[in-house]
Design an enzyme around this catalytic site. Structure first.
Site, short mmCIF file in Angstrom:
data_model
loop_
_atom_site.label_atom_id
_atom_site.label_comp_id
_atom_site.label_asym_id
_atom_site.label_seq_id
_atom_site.Cartn_x
_atom_site.Cartn_y
_atom_site.Cartn_z
N ASP A 39 90.92 60.72 69.24
CA ASP A 39 90.54 61.80 70.14
C ASP A 39 89.45 62.69 69.54
OD1 ASP A 39 90.43 63.84 71.97
OD2 ASP A 39 92.58 64.21 72.00
N GLY B 180 85.07 60.81 78.57
CA GLY B 180 83.99 60.22 79.37
C GLY B 180 82.60 60.65 78.95
N ASP C 247 91.63 65.77 80.92
CA ASP C 247 93.08 65.57 81.01
C ASP C 247 93.58 65.64 82.44
OD1 ASP C 247 92.78 65.59 78.32
OD2 ASP C 247 94.41 66.99 77.93
C1 GAL Z 1 93.37 66.01 74.47
C2 GAL Z 1 93.64 64.66 75.08
C3 GAL Z 1 95.07 64.64 75.57
C4 GAL Z 1 95.99 64.90 74.40
C5 GAL Z 1 95.61 66.19 73.70
C6 GAL Z 1 96.39 66.41 72.42
O1 GAL Z 1 92.08 66.06 74.00
O2 GAL Z 1 92.74 64.44 76.12
O3 GAL Z 1 95.35 63.42 76.19
O4 GAL Z 1 95.93 63.82 73.52
O5 GAL Z 1 94.26 66.20 73.37
O6 GAL Z 1 96.05 67.58 71.78
#
Ligand code: GAL
Length: 659
Positions: free
Chosen positions: A410, A452, A473
């Site tokens: 991420d 994306g 999200d």
């Molecule tokens: C976001 C991600 C989520 C989740 C979250 C955790 O950036 O899109 O799906 O993983 O971080 O902090």
């Protein structure tokens, strides 16, 4: 002075008396203006953020194309607000547009429905466009719906209903919840006879451990066997787990067999030993949408237990993925999550909620399941926990030693390394981790998460991703789910076996980003739409709810083998949008056997008939139409098929040439 004060208090008394007396007569107020923003706007459903009174969705003063507005509703597409007028209002006025607070291009359409009929449509409005005037007659209208639909996708669609007011002559307008629906179970109970439900193709790299569990429904005890199982692999007769290693590249055609007292099921499995894994979209569970940072070792074990006990495992669900918050938190005094982040050798440490990571992965594997982990290429994760920055190879090795099978990588903290990345800089951390994963002898599904950016679908495969998030999200609202799901049409060419677009995880069942959970706010029909669309999109399917408290309706959504087969089809095509008009959308996915899976969707607020023509689908002649949710043939049709589709609902069918 005195006289004036007396008259004023008299009029106040009269007004109070009038509305009090009218309380029983339908809430009549004095004629005049009622601002939309003075109603209970919390009933607004929207794709992102919270609705705001007299402010934009981000909390700034309302402003459209340089013009400021004192009053109004700040929302985000896709947005819906139901208002009961009960014949009490005569006009609705507003200025509508995209709020200036977005520095990128948003595009939206404002719509108003009066008693189910279209009353106003703004046409597409983009960032920077002047506000459009709404001035509509609502005389005699009982229910008014204010809708904002996203244009291309829902990013940056900050929408303002500015200066919005009703001219009221009778009953006061009142916002209400969208209609409740009965949760009707469509999936027939699985037959007690054996049925093999796991994917028909499976990829493994030469020398990597194989873990493939034959998923089968049917009365227990059930025994498994396999014909043509290549040397190097063994099958556990009771659990259906195939394990072992294969050194040589090539393809093996294995016949899987499941037997119980009532009969036998056979299915061919194509096992491909090569470079590509995740030949069908990964199916499993992820901790984020229910527990977020309230996750711990026990919740993961409980999820694994529940995956087995509920029978989900028998329908092909296999990954148990830990999301953020298992590592040590930066700058935290909390003894549970704070402390040293790595050992002296630089190896990652877990926080105290995960006292024994190897023990945990062994436990999950022991259930015939696989297990996933999460980290950021940056110095910290989204929730502020240790990231992989400058420890990538060590971390990849650590993940392999611990026994992980899936990695969600991420972007998040990487924003502190490059804040305005070029395309090359966007690719760099993902390519680098790919190289690290290539150097370990374990198959780890590589899931890119960077929302994306830079049209990742165009290069996700090139940097070695097995899937890549195409959006921000998701949350459990119609606006978010539909706004994301229906915006995936352009990504279809980039999906193929081993390479999947990922519009984010599922929001059915008990969700809530922990520790407290709630029922998904999606209506039952919206949930059918969600699962149908994600299956058509060949998206990874990651359940986001508490598996230990899964109800019958949610199980019905997640165990329909004919629906899941659409997602797991070995051809690996993503559905394309065939037609789109007035909230009706038809999407079609080519299946390996030559049939077509077709979703007839209704995004509108009232039930509609949705029709699809063979000429649009590239078909000719008579087709047998099978309703996949009900697992029933509907009949043979020539040239066209129509279905009545409920509000926000779907009819999912599969079209086979008629005999
Ligand atoms: C976001 C991600 C989520 C989740 C979250 C955790 O950036 O899109 O799906 O993983 O971080 O902090």
């Amino acid at each position: 002075m005195r006289v004036r004060r007396f008259l004023m208090s008299l009029s106040v008394l009269l007004l109070v008396g009038c509305s009090a007396a009218a309380g029983g007569l339908g809430n009549v107020v004095a004629p005049g203006k009622v601002w939309l923003s003075d109603l209970d706007i919390s009933k607004t459903q929207q794709g992102w953020g919270e609705p705001r009174k007299n402010l934009s969705v981000d909390g700034n003063p309302l402003q459209i194309a340089g013009k400021k507005f004192e009053r109004g509703l700040g929302t985000h597409a896709d947005s819906l607000l139901y208002i009961e007028l009960n014949g009490g209002s005569t006009r609705f006025n507003a200025q509508v547009g995209v709020d200036d607070e977005v520095n990128r291009a948003g595009s939206v359409e404002f719509r108003i429905l009066a008693d189910g009929k279209p009353l106003f449509k703004s046409g597409m409005i983009k960032s920077g466009d002047a506000a459009k005037t709404v001035d509509v007659d609502v005389t005699g209208v009982t229910l008014l719906i204010l809708a904002v639909d996203s244009g291309d996708d829902m990013n940056y669609d900050h929408a303002d209903w500015a200066d919005a007011f009703f001219t009221v002559s009778g009953a006061a307008p009142k916002t209400v919840d969208a209609p409740k629906e009965e949760a009707v179970i469509l999936t027939p109970k699985p037959s007690p006879k054996p049925r093999i439900n796991s994917a028909r193709v499976f990829g493994v790299r030469p020398g990597s451990p194989v873990l493939y569990t034959i998923a089968a429904s049917g009365q227990r005890p059930l025994w498994f066997s396999a014909e043509n199982l290549p040397e190097g692999l063994t099958l556990n007769r009771e659990t259906g787990q195939i394990t072992g290693k294969l050194a040589k590249r090539g393809e093996h055609k294995i016949t899987m067999v499941a037997t119980n007292d009532l009969g036998e099921a056979r299915k061919e499995l194509r096992l491909v030993v090569g470079d590509t894994i995740a030949l069908t979209p990964p199916m499993g569970w992820n901790s984020w949408n229910c527990w977020a940072c309230a996750v711990d070792d026990k919740k993961i074990r409980d999820a694994a237990d529940a995956m087995v006990k509920s029978g989900l495992i028998n329908h092909g669900w296999q990954y148990i993925n830990i999301d953020d918050c298992w590592m040590v938190r930066l700058n935290s005094d909390d003894p549970v999550v704070g402390g040293p982040r790595r050992d002296e050798a630089g190896r990652l440490l877990t926080n105290k909620r995960f006292p024994d990571m190897k023990g945990l992965t062994d436990y999950v594997h022991g259930q015939g399941l696989k297990i996933g982990t999460y980290i950021s290429p940056g110095p910290w994760t989204c929730a502020g926990y240790e990231g992989s920055w400058q420890h990538e190879q060590l971390d990849a090795r650590r993940f392999a030693e611990w026994g992980f099978d899936y990695l969600k990588y991420d972007w998040c903290g990487y924003g502190s390394i490059v804040s305005r990345p070029t395309l090359e800089q966007m690719k760099e951390p993902y390519l680098f981790m790919r190289l690290c994963l290539d150097r370990i002898d374990r198959d780890i599904v590589y899931s890119l998460c960077q929302y994306g950016m830079g049209d990742v679908w165009k290069w996700g495969a090139e940097v070695g991703g097995n899937c890549w998030r195409t959006t921000g999200d998701i949350t459990d609202s119609w606006g978010s789910m539909a706004g994301i799901g229906f915006a995936q049409a352009d990504h279809a060419p980039y999906a193929s076996p081993g390479h999947w677009n990922d519009p984010d995880m599922l929001v059915v069942g008990l969700v809530g980003w922990g520790p407290t959970l709630r029922e998904s706010r999606l209506t039952p029909n919206e949930q059918y739409t969600h699962i149908s669309l994600w299956c058509l999109l060949a998206s990874p399917l990651l359940i986001g709810c508490d598996l230990t408290r899964i109800d019958d309706f949610t199980m019905n959504l997640l165990t329909n083998d004919e629906v899941l087969e659409v997602n797991q089809d070995p051809l690996g095509k993503q559905a394309v949008r065939i037609t789109q008009d007035n909230g009706r959308e038809v999407w079609a996915k080519k299946m390996e056997d030559g049939s077509l899976a077709v979703g007839l969707f209704n995004r509108d607020e009232i039930a509609q008939t949705v029709t699809t023509q063979w000429s649009d689908l590239g078909l000719g002649g008579k087709m047998r139409v099978r309703d996949l949710w009900r697992q029933q043939d509907v009949g043979s049709f020539n040239g066209t098929f129509s279905a009545e589709v409920p509000r926000h609902g779907v009819v999912l069918v599969r079209l086979f040439p008629a005999e």
